[in-house]
Design an enzyme around this catalytic site. Structure first.
Site, short mmCIF file in Angstrom:
data_model
loop_
_atom_site.label_atom_id
_atom_site.label_comp_id
_atom_site.label_asym_id
_atom_site.label_seq_id
_atom_site.Cartn_x
_atom_site.Cartn_y
_atom_site.Cartn_z
N GLY A 219 -45.20 41.76 -72.29
CA GLY A 219 -45.15 43.18 -72.68
C GLY A 219 -46.21 44.00 -71.97
N ASN A 220 -46.42 45.21 -72.46
CA ASN A 220 -47.47 46.06 -71.90
C ASN A 220 -48.04 46.96 -73.00
OD1 ASN A 220 -45.93 48.71 -71.89
ND2 ASN A 220 -44.55 47.44 -70.64
N HIS A 221 -49.02 47.78 -72.63
CA HIS A 221 -49.77 48.54 -73.65
C HIS A 221 -49.11 49.86 -74.06
CE1 HIS A 221 -53.13 45.85 -73.77
NE2 HIS A 221 -53.30 45.92 -72.46
N SER A 222 -47.93 50.16 -73.58
CA SER A 222 -47.31 51.46 -73.94
C SER A 222 -47.07 51.55 -75.45
CB SER A 222 -45.97 51.60 -73.20
OG SER A 222 -45.28 52.70 -73.74
N ALA A 285 -42.24 52.35 -70.45
CA ALA A 285 -42.91 51.46 -69.51
C ALA A 285 -42.03 50.22 -69.40
CB ALA A 285 -44.30 51.11 -70.01
#
Ligand code: CTP
Length: 405
Positions: A219-222, A285
Protein backbone atom coordinates in the site's frame (compact mmCIF):
# COMPACT_ATOMS: atom_id res chain seq x y z
CA UNK A 1 2.58 36.56 5.18
CA UNK A 2 0.63 34.09 7.26
CA UNK A 3 0.52 30.32 7.16
CA UNK A 4 -3.19 30.24 7.94
CA UNK A 5 -5.02 28.37 5.18
CA UNK A 6 -7.23 30.60 3.05
CA UNK A 7 -10.95 30.07 3.69
CA UNK A 8 -13.27 29.53 0.74
CA UNK A 9 -17.04 30.11 0.58
CA UNK A 10 -19.27 27.05 0.25
CA UNK A 11 -22.68 26.60 -1.40
CA UNK A 12 -24.58 27.81 1.67
CA UNK A 13 -22.60 31.04 2.09
CA UNK A 14 -25.07 33.92 2.41
CA UNK A 15 -27.95 31.63 1.44
CA UNK A 16 -31.17 32.11 3.33
CA UNK A 17 -32.19 28.83 4.95
CA UNK A 18 -35.48 28.44 6.81
CA UNK A 19 -35.11 25.62 9.32
CA UNK A 20 -38.49 24.25 10.40
CA UNK A 21 -38.33 22.41 13.73
CA UNK A 22 -41.32 20.30 14.77
CA UNK A 23 -42.11 18.42 17.97
CA UNK A 24 -40.03 15.27 18.23
CA UNK A 25 -37.47 14.08 20.74
CA UNK A 26 -35.00 14.42 17.86
CA UNK A 27 -35.33 18.22 18.26
CA UNK A 28 -32.04 18.21 20.13
CA UNK A 29 -30.34 17.27 16.87
CA UNK A 30 -31.84 20.34 15.20
CA UNK A 31 -29.56 22.41 17.45
CA UNK A 32 -26.56 20.81 15.76
CA UNK A 33 -28.13 21.30 12.33
CA UNK A 34 -28.68 25.01 13.02
CA UNK A 35 -25.11 25.34 14.24
CA UNK A 36 -23.67 23.57 11.18
CA UNK A 37 -25.75 25.75 8.85
CA UNK A 38 -24.51 28.92 10.55
CA UNK A 39 -20.92 27.65 10.36
CA UNK A 40 -21.43 26.99 6.64
CA UNK A 41 -22.19 30.70 6.24
CA UNK A 42 -25.98 30.45 5.85
CA UNK A 43 -28.45 33.03 7.14
CA UNK A 44 -30.67 30.79 9.24
CA UNK A 45 -34.21 31.62 10.29
CA UNK A 46 -35.78 29.03 12.55
CA UNK A 47 -39.53 28.42 12.47
CA UNK A 48 -40.81 26.22 15.31
CA UNK A 49 -44.06 24.59 16.28
CA UNK A 50 -45.28 25.06 19.84
CA UNK A 51 -44.60 21.33 20.44
CA UNK A 52 -40.98 21.75 19.35
CA UNK A 53 -40.51 24.41 22.02
CA UNK A 54 -41.44 21.80 24.64
CA UNK A 55 -38.29 19.88 23.67
CA UNK A 56 -35.93 22.78 22.95
CA UNK A 57 -36.55 26.42 23.88
CA UNK A 58 -36.55 29.02 21.12
CA UNK A 59 -33.78 30.78 23.02
CA UNK A 60 -31.32 28.02 22.06
CA UNK A 61 -31.87 28.71 18.36
CA UNK A 62 -31.80 32.47 18.92
CA UNK A 63 -28.39 32.13 20.53
CA UNK A 64 -27.05 29.98 17.69
CA UNK A 65 -28.46 31.88 14.74
CA UNK A 66 -28.43 35.40 16.26
CA UNK A 67 -31.97 35.76 14.88
CA UNK A 68 -35.34 35.59 16.59
CA UNK A 69 -37.07 32.24 15.90
CA UNK A 70 -40.63 32.30 14.57
CA UNK A 71 -43.03 30.42 16.84
CA UNK A 72 -46.24 32.31 17.53
CA UNK A 73 -48.31 32.96 14.42
CA UNK A 74 -50.04 35.85 16.17
CA UNK A 75 -46.90 37.56 17.43
CA UNK A 76 -46.41 40.83 15.55
CA UNK A 77 -42.92 40.34 14.10
CA UNK A 78 -41.81 43.96 13.95
CA UNK A 79 -40.01 44.17 10.59
CA UNK A 80 -42.87 43.17 8.31
CA UNK A 81 -46.61 42.58 8.19
CA UNK A 82 -47.08 38.99 7.04
CA UNK A 83 -44.09 37.33 8.68
CA UNK A 84 -44.61 33.88 7.14
CA UNK A 85 -45.07 35.28 3.63
CA UNK A 86 -41.93 37.37 3.91
CA UNK A 87 -39.97 34.47 5.42
CA UNK A 88 -41.22 32.15 2.68
CA UNK A 89 -40.27 34.68 -0.01
CA UNK A 90 -36.78 35.26 1.31
CA UNK A 91 -35.96 31.53 1.66
CA UNK A 92 -33.47 30.04 -0.80
CA UNK A 93 -34.29 26.66 0.66
CA UNK A 94 -36.45 25.31 3.48
CA UNK A 95 -35.49 22.33 5.60
CA UNK A 96 -37.85 20.71 8.08
CA UNK A 97 -35.84 18.65 10.58
CA UNK A 98 -37.12 16.87 12.50
CA UNK A 99 -40.38 16.45 10.62
CA UNK A 100 -43.11 14.65 12.57
CA UNK A 101 -45.91 12.48 11.19
CA UNK A 102 -48.42 15.23 11.92
CA UNK A 103 -46.29 17.84 10.14
CA UNK A 104 -46.20 15.56 7.10
CA UNK A 105 -49.98 15.24 7.31
CA UNK A 106 -50.37 19.02 7.55
CA UNK A 107 -48.15 19.60 4.54
CA UNK A 108 -49.84 16.90 2.51
CA UNK A 109 -53.23 18.44 3.09
CA UNK A 110 -52.20 22.06 2.80
CA UNK A 111 -53.00 22.91 6.40
CA UNK A 112 -51.30 26.01 7.71
CA UNK A 113 -51.94 26.22 11.40
CA UNK A 114 -48.45 26.66 12.80
CA UNK A 115 -45.41 28.64 11.69
CA UNK A 116 -43.71 25.68 10.02
CA UNK A 117 -46.66 24.50 7.90
CA UNK A 118 -47.61 28.10 7.19
CA UNK A 119 -44.16 28.93 5.80
CA UNK A 120 -43.93 25.63 3.90
CA UNK A 121 -47.24 26.36 2.19
CA UNK A 122 -46.22 29.90 1.30
CA UNK A 123 -42.72 29.24 -0.06
CA UNK A 124 -41.64 28.49 -3.60
CA UNK A 125 -38.17 27.47 -2.42
CA UNK A 126 -37.10 23.80 -2.54
CA UNK A 127 -38.42 21.95 0.50
CA UNK A 128 -36.49 19.15 2.21
CA UNK A 129 -37.91 17.12 5.06
CA UNK A 130 -36.05 14.80 7.43
CA UNK A 131 -38.67 12.69 9.23
CA UNK A 132 -38.34 11.48 12.81
CA UNK A 133 -40.94 9.26 14.46
CA UNK A 134 -41.52 5.78 15.77
CA UNK A 135 -41.28 2.95 13.23
CA UNK A 136 -45.00 2.13 13.55
CA UNK A 137 -45.92 5.70 12.74
CA UNK A 138 -43.52 5.84 9.79
CA UNK A 139 -44.80 2.60 8.26
CA UNK A 140 -48.46 3.52 8.84
CA UNK A 141 -50.43 3.69 5.61
CA UNK A 142 -51.45 7.30 6.31
CA UNK A 143 -47.84 8.46 6.72
CA UNK A 144 -46.70 6.54 3.65
CA UNK A 145 -49.54 8.01 1.58
CA UNK A 146 -48.56 11.49 2.77
CA UNK A 147 -44.93 10.82 1.92
CA UNK A 148 -45.83 9.66 -1.58
CA UNK A 149 -48.00 12.74 -2.13
CA UNK A 150 -45.33 15.11 -0.87
CA UNK A 151 -42.63 13.45 -2.98
CA UNK A 152 -44.86 13.73 -6.02
CA UNK A 153 -45.08 17.46 -5.32
CA UNK A 154 -41.30 17.76 -5.19
CA UNK A 155 -40.59 17.55 -1.47
CA UNK A 156 -37.21 15.86 -0.99
CA UNK A 157 -37.11 13.38 1.88
CA UNK A 158 -33.89 12.78 3.78
CA UNK A 159 -34.27 9.44 5.52
CA UNK A 160 -35.49 8.38 7.97
CA UNK A 161 -32.61 6.16 9.03
CA UNK A 162 -32.95 2.75 10.60
CA UNK A 163 -31.74 2.17 14.12
CA UNK A 164 -32.64 2.48 17.74
CA UNK A 165 -35.66 4.69 18.33
CA UNK A 166 -36.65 6.70 21.41
CA UNK A 167 -39.30 4.06 22.15
CA UNK A 168 -36.54 1.49 22.60
CA UNK A 169 -37.61 -0.33 19.45
CA UNK A 170 -35.34 -0.74 16.45
CA UNK A 171 -36.61 0.21 13.02
CA UNK A 172 -36.99 2.98 10.43
CA UNK A 173 -37.79 6.36 11.92
CA UNK A 174 -34.55 7.83 13.24
CA UNK A 175 -33.60 11.32 12.18
CA UNK A 176 -30.65 11.15 9.79
CA UNK A 177 -27.45 12.46 11.42
CA UNK A 178 -27.11 16.28 11.26
CA UNK A 179 -23.93 16.18 9.13
CA UNK A 180 -25.62 14.05 6.49
CA UNK A 181 -28.72 16.29 6.49
CA UNK A 182 -26.60 19.38 5.94
CA UNK A 183 -24.70 17.52 3.17
CA UNK A 184 -28.00 16.76 1.41
CA UNK A 185 -28.96 20.41 1.71
CA UNK A 186 -25.63 21.52 0.21
CA UNK A 187 -26.08 19.05 -2.64
CA UNK A 188 -29.60 20.31 -3.30
CA UNK A 189 -28.56 23.96 -3.36
CA UNK A 190 -25.76 22.92 -5.74
CA UNK A 191 -28.21 21.16 -8.05
CA UNK A 192 -30.40 24.28 -8.11
CA UNK A 193 -27.68 26.70 -9.13
CA UNK A 194 -24.18 25.13 -9.11
CA UNK A 195 -21.99 25.37 -12.22
CA UNK A 196 -21.59 21.57 -12.38
CA UNK A 197 -25.30 20.80 -12.26
CA UNK A 198 -26.27 18.18 -14.80
CA UNK A 199 -22.67 16.93 -14.98
CA UNK A 200 -21.35 13.55 -13.86
CA UNK A 201 -17.93 13.60 -12.24
CA UNK A 202 -15.97 10.48 -11.31
CA UNK A 203 -13.44 11.00 -8.54
CA UNK A 204 -10.95 8.37 -7.41
CA UNK A 205 -9.51 8.56 -3.92
CA UNK A 206 -7.21 6.78 -1.50
CA UNK A 207 -4.28 4.45 -1.89
CA UNK A 208 -4.79 1.11 -3.57
CA UNK A 209 -4.05 -2.12 -1.73
CA UNK A 210 -2.38 -4.90 -3.69
CA UNK A 211 -2.86 -8.23 -1.95
CA UNK A 212 0.15 -10.32 -0.98
CA UNK A 213 -1.99 -12.87 0.86
CA UNK A 214 -5.39 -12.70 2.64
CA UNK A 215 -4.00 -10.51 5.45
CA UNK A 216 -1.22 -8.41 3.90
CA UNK A 217 -0.97 -5.93 1.10
CA UNK A 218 1.33 -3.51 -0.67
CA UNK A 219 0.00 0.00 0.00
CA UNK A 220 0.94 3.64 0.37
CA UNK A 221 0.37 6.60 2.70
CA UNK A 222 -2.55 8.22 0.83
CA UNK A 223 -5.41 9.06 3.24
CA UNK A 224 -8.01 9.75 0.55
CA UNK A 225 -8.73 13.20 2.01
CA UNK A 226 -7.91 15.17 -1.15
CA UNK A 227 -10.11 12.98 -3.36
CA UNK A 228 -12.94 13.08 -0.86
CA UNK A 229 -12.71 16.88 -0.68
CA UNK A 230 -13.02 17.00 -4.48
CA UNK A 231 -16.06 14.73 -4.35
CA UNK A 232 -17.64 16.94 -1.70
CA UNK A 233 -16.90 20.17 -3.58
CA UNK A 234 -18.22 18.73 -6.87
CA UNK A 235 -21.40 17.62 -5.09
CA UNK A 236 -21.77 21.12 -3.63
CA UNK A 237 -21.61 22.54 -7.17
CA UNK A 238 -24.44 20.31 -8.33
CA UNK A 239 -22.56 17.42 -9.97
CA UNK A 240 -23.67 13.83 -9.79
CA UNK A 241 -20.57 12.44 -8.10
CA UNK A 242 -19.30 8.88 -8.34
CA UNK A 243 -16.59 8.41 -5.74
CA UNK A 244 -14.42 5.37 -6.39
CA UNK A 245 -12.52 5.02 -3.16
CA UNK A 246 -10.41 2.69 -1.08
CA UNK A 247 -11.55 4.48 2.12
CA UNK A 248 -15.38 4.44 1.87
CA UNK A 249 -15.72 4.84 5.64
CA UNK A 250 -14.78 8.52 5.38
CA UNK A 251 -16.77 9.25 2.21
CA UNK A 252 -18.94 12.40 2.21
CA UNK A 253 -22.73 12.06 2.20
CA UNK A 254 -24.88 12.59 -0.88
CA UNK A 255 -22.43 11.09 -3.37
CA UNK A 256 -22.47 7.61 -4.95
CA UNK A 257 -19.73 5.62 -3.26
CA UNK A 258 -18.06 2.71 -5.07
CA UNK A 259 -15.74 0.94 -2.62
CA UNK A 260 -12.66 -0.64 -4.22
CA UNK A 261 -9.37 -1.99 -2.98
CA UNK A 262 -6.79 -2.85 -5.65
CA UNK A 263 -5.74 -0.92 -8.75
CA UNK A 264 -7.47 -3.60 -10.82
CA UNK A 265 -10.82 -3.15 -9.05
CA UNK A 266 -10.48 0.64 -9.26
CA UNK A 267 -9.80 0.43 -12.99
CA UNK A 268 -12.80 -1.85 -13.57
CA UNK A 269 -15.10 0.47 -11.57
CA UNK A 270 -13.93 3.53 -13.49
CA UNK A 271 -14.12 1.90 -16.93
CA UNK A 272 -17.65 0.73 -16.21
CA UNK A 273 -18.79 4.31 -15.54
CA UNK A 274 -16.49 6.52 -17.64
CA UNK A 275 -18.73 6.35 -20.72
CA UNK A 276 -21.40 8.50 -19.11
CA UNK A 277 -19.06 10.85 -17.22
CA UNK A 278 -18.16 14.43 -18.07
CA UNK A 279 -14.99 14.46 -16.01
CA UNK A 280 -12.59 12.07 -14.29
CA UNK A 281 -10.45 13.34 -11.44
CA UNK A 282 -7.79 10.76 -10.50
CA UNK A 283 -6.77 11.80 -7.01
CA UNK A 284 -6.10 8.20 -5.96
CA UNK A 285 -2.59 6.99 -5.29
CA UNK A 286 -2.59 3.96 -7.55
CA UNK A 287 0.05 1.29 -7.13
CA UNK A 288 2.16 0.90 -10.25
CA UNK A 289 2.92 -2.72 -9.35
CA UNK A 290 1.14 -5.61 -7.67
CA UNK A 291 2.39 -8.94 -6.36
CA UNK A 292 2.58 -11.30 -9.34
CA UNK A 293 0.36 -13.73 -7.46
CA UNK A 294 -1.53 -13.36 -4.20
CA UNK A 295 -1.26 -16.40 -1.92
CA UNK A 296 -4.56 -18.11 -1.05
CA UNK A 297 -3.51 -18.66 2.54
CA UNK A 298 -1.51 -16.53 4.95
CA UNK A 299 2.18 -16.85 4.12
CA UNK A 300 4.05 -18.35 7.08
CA UNK A 301 7.42 -17.20 8.30
CA UNK A 302 10.10 -19.36 6.72
CA UNK A 303 12.51 -21.19 9.04
CA UNK A 304 15.38 -19.00 7.95
CA UNK A 305 16.36 -16.39 5.42
CA UNK A 306 14.80 -13.51 3.52
CA UNK A 307 11.94 -13.58 1.08
CA UNK A 308 11.24 -11.68 -2.14
CA UNK A 309 7.91 -10.68 -3.67
CA UNK A 310 7.80 -10.59 -7.40
CA UNK A 311 5.85 -7.57 -8.69
CA UNK A 312 4.13 -7.10 -11.99
CA UNK A 313 3.02 -3.85 -13.61
CA UNK A 314 -0.47 -2.38 -13.26
CA UNK A 315 -1.96 -0.56 -16.19
CA UNK A 316 -2.08 3.24 -15.95
CA UNK A 317 -5.78 3.77 -15.24
CA UNK A 318 -6.16 7.39 -16.28
CA UNK A 319 -4.18 6.86 -19.48
CA UNK A 320 -6.39 3.87 -20.32
CA UNK A 321 -9.63 5.90 -20.13
CA UNK A 322 -10.48 7.35 -23.51
CA UNK A 323 -13.46 9.33 -24.73
CA UNK A 324 -14.90 12.77 -24.55
CA UNK A 325 -14.36 13.56 -20.89
CA UNK A 326 -12.11 16.02 -19.07
CA UNK A 327 -9.32 14.07 -17.39
CA UNK A 328 -7.53 15.51 -14.38
CA UNK A 329 -4.43 13.75 -13.07
CA UNK A 330 -2.46 14.26 -9.89
CA UNK A 331 1.29 14.22 -9.48
CA UNK A 332 2.44 13.59 -5.95
CA UNK A 333 6.17 14.17 -6.03
CA UNK A 334 9.13 14.30 -3.69
CA UNK A 335 11.47 16.04 -6.18
CA UNK A 336 11.42 17.98 -9.49
CA UNK A 337 7.72 18.71 -8.95
CA UNK A 338 6.91 20.75 -12.04
CA UNK A 339 9.12 18.87 -14.51
CA UNK A 340 7.71 15.51 -13.39
CA UNK A 341 4.14 16.82 -13.48
CA UNK A 342 4.59 18.19 -17.01
CA UNK A 343 5.79 14.80 -18.23
CA UNK A 344 2.80 13.04 -16.64
CA UNK A 345 0.30 15.54 -18.03
CA UNK A 346 1.33 14.65 -21.57
CA UNK A 347 1.80 10.92 -20.95
CA UNK A 348 -1.68 10.48 -19.48
CA UNK A 349 -3.58 12.57 -22.00
CA UNK A 350 -5.00 14.76 -19.22
CA UNK A 351 -6.25 18.34 -19.64
CA UNK A 352 -5.03 19.29 -16.17
CA UNK A 353 -2.56 17.91 -13.67
CA UNK A 354 -2.46 18.86 -10.01
CA UNK A 355 1.09 18.84 -8.71
CA UNK A 356 1.87 18.65 -5.04
CA UNK A 357 5.04 18.20 -3.09
CA UNK A 358 4.24 15.49 -0.58
CA UNK A 359 7.33 16.20 1.52
CA UNK A 360 5.87 19.49 2.91
CA UNK A 361 4.47 19.20 6.45
CA UNK A 362 1.22 21.07 5.66
CA UNK A 363 0.57 19.51 2.26
CA UNK A 364 0.17 16.06 0.77
CA UNK A 365 -0.65 12.80 2.50
CA UNK A 366 -2.90 12.80 5.56
CA UNK A 367 -3.06 16.59 6.06
CA UNK A 368 -6.21 18.72 5.98
CA UNK A 369 -4.47 21.40 3.94
CA UNK A 370 -2.63 21.34 0.65
CA UNK A 371 -0.42 23.51 -1.50
CA UNK A 372 -0.87 22.72 -5.17
CA UNK A 373 0.08 23.91 -8.63
CA UNK A 374 -2.40 23.27 -11.44
CA UNK A 375 -0.79 22.75 -14.84
CA UNK A 376 -2.83 22.65 -18.03
CA UNK A 377 -2.27 21.18 -21.47
CA UNK A 378 -1.83 24.67 -22.92
CA UNK A 379 1.30 25.32 -20.86
CA UNK A 380 -0.49 27.35 -18.16
CA UNK A 381 0.45 27.16 -14.47
CA UNK A 382 -1.65 28.25 -11.52
CA UNK A 383 0.03 28.31 -8.14
CA UNK A 384 -2.56 27.84 -5.39
CA UNK A 385 -1.45 28.98 -1.92
CA UNK A 386 -1.92 26.93 1.24
CA UNK A 387 -5.62 26.11 1.58
CA UNK A 388 -7.90 23.52 3.06
CA UNK A 389 -8.21 20.49 0.79
CA UNK A 390 -11.80 21.62 0.13
CA UNK A 391 -10.43 25.00 -0.95
CA UNK A 392 -7.93 23.32 -3.30
CA UNK A 393 -10.78 21.19 -4.66
CA UNK A 394 -12.73 24.36 -5.41
CA UNK A 395 -9.83 25.77 -7.44
CA UNK A 396 -9.43 22.50 -9.38
CA UNK A 397 -13.17 22.38 -10.11
CA UNK A 398 -13.16 26.03 -11.24
CA UNK A 399 -10.86 24.83 -14.02
CA UNK A 400 -12.92 21.71 -14.75
CA UNK A 401 -16.12 23.79 -14.97
CA UNK A 402 -14.40 26.21 -17.37
CA UNK A 403 -13.25 23.34 -19.59
CA UNK A 404 -16.74 21.85 -19.64
CA UNK A 405 -18.10 25.23 -20.68
N1 CTP B 1 -2.39 6.72 -12.00
C1 CTP B 1 -3.25 5.86 -12.63
N2 CTP B 1 -2.94 4.54 -12.74
C2 CTP B 1 -1.76 4.07 -12.29
C3 CTP B 1 -0.85 4.94 -11.64
C4 CTP B 1 -1.20 6.27 -11.52
O1 CTP B 1 -4.32 6.30 -13.07
N3 CTP B 1 -1.49 2.78 -12.42
C5 CTP B 1 -2.76 8.14 -11.91
C6 CTP B 1 -2.83 8.69 -10.50
O2 CTP B 1 -4.13 8.54 -9.96
C7 CTP B 1 -2.49 10.16 -10.71
C8 CTP B 1 -1.50 10.11 -11.85
O3 CTP B 1 -1.74 8.88 -12.53
O4 CTP B 1 -3.59 10.91 -11.13
C9 CTP B 1 -0.07 10.18 -11.41
O5 CTP B 1 0.19 9.19 -10.46
P1 CTP B 1 1.66 9.04 -9.86
O6 CTP B 1 1.71 7.88 -8.96
O7 CTP B 1 2.12 10.37 -9.34
O8 CTP B 1 2.50 8.80 -11.16
P2 CTP B 1 2.94 7.57 -11.97
O9 CTP B 1 2.42 7.73 -13.35
O10 CTP B 1 2.59 6.31 -11.28
O11 CTP B 1 4.50 7.80 -12.01
P3 CTP B 1 5.61 7.60 -10.86
O12 CTP B 1 5.04 6.64 -9.87
O13 CTP B 1 6.77 7.07 -11.62
O14 CTP B 1 5.86 8.96 -10.28
Amino acid sequence: MTNEPIAVPGPLSDRHVVLGVTGSIACYKAIDIASQLVQAGAIVDVAMTESATKFVPALTFRSLTAREPYVDMWHPHGEFGEAHVELARRADVMLIAPGTASTMARLAHGLADDFVSLTALATQAPLLLAPAMDAQMWSHAATQANRALLEERGVQFIGPAEGRLASGRVGAGRLVEPGAIVAELRARVGRERGDLRGRTVIVSAGGTREAIDPVRYVGNHSSGKMGHAIAEAARDRGAEVILVTTVPEIAPAAVTVVPVSSAGSMQAAIHERAGSADALVMAAAVADYRPASAADQKIKRADAGDMAIELMENEDIIASVTGDLVKVAFAAETQDLIANAEKKLAAKGARLIVANDVTAADAGFGTDTNRITILDDQGGREVVPLMSKYGCATRILDRVAALLG
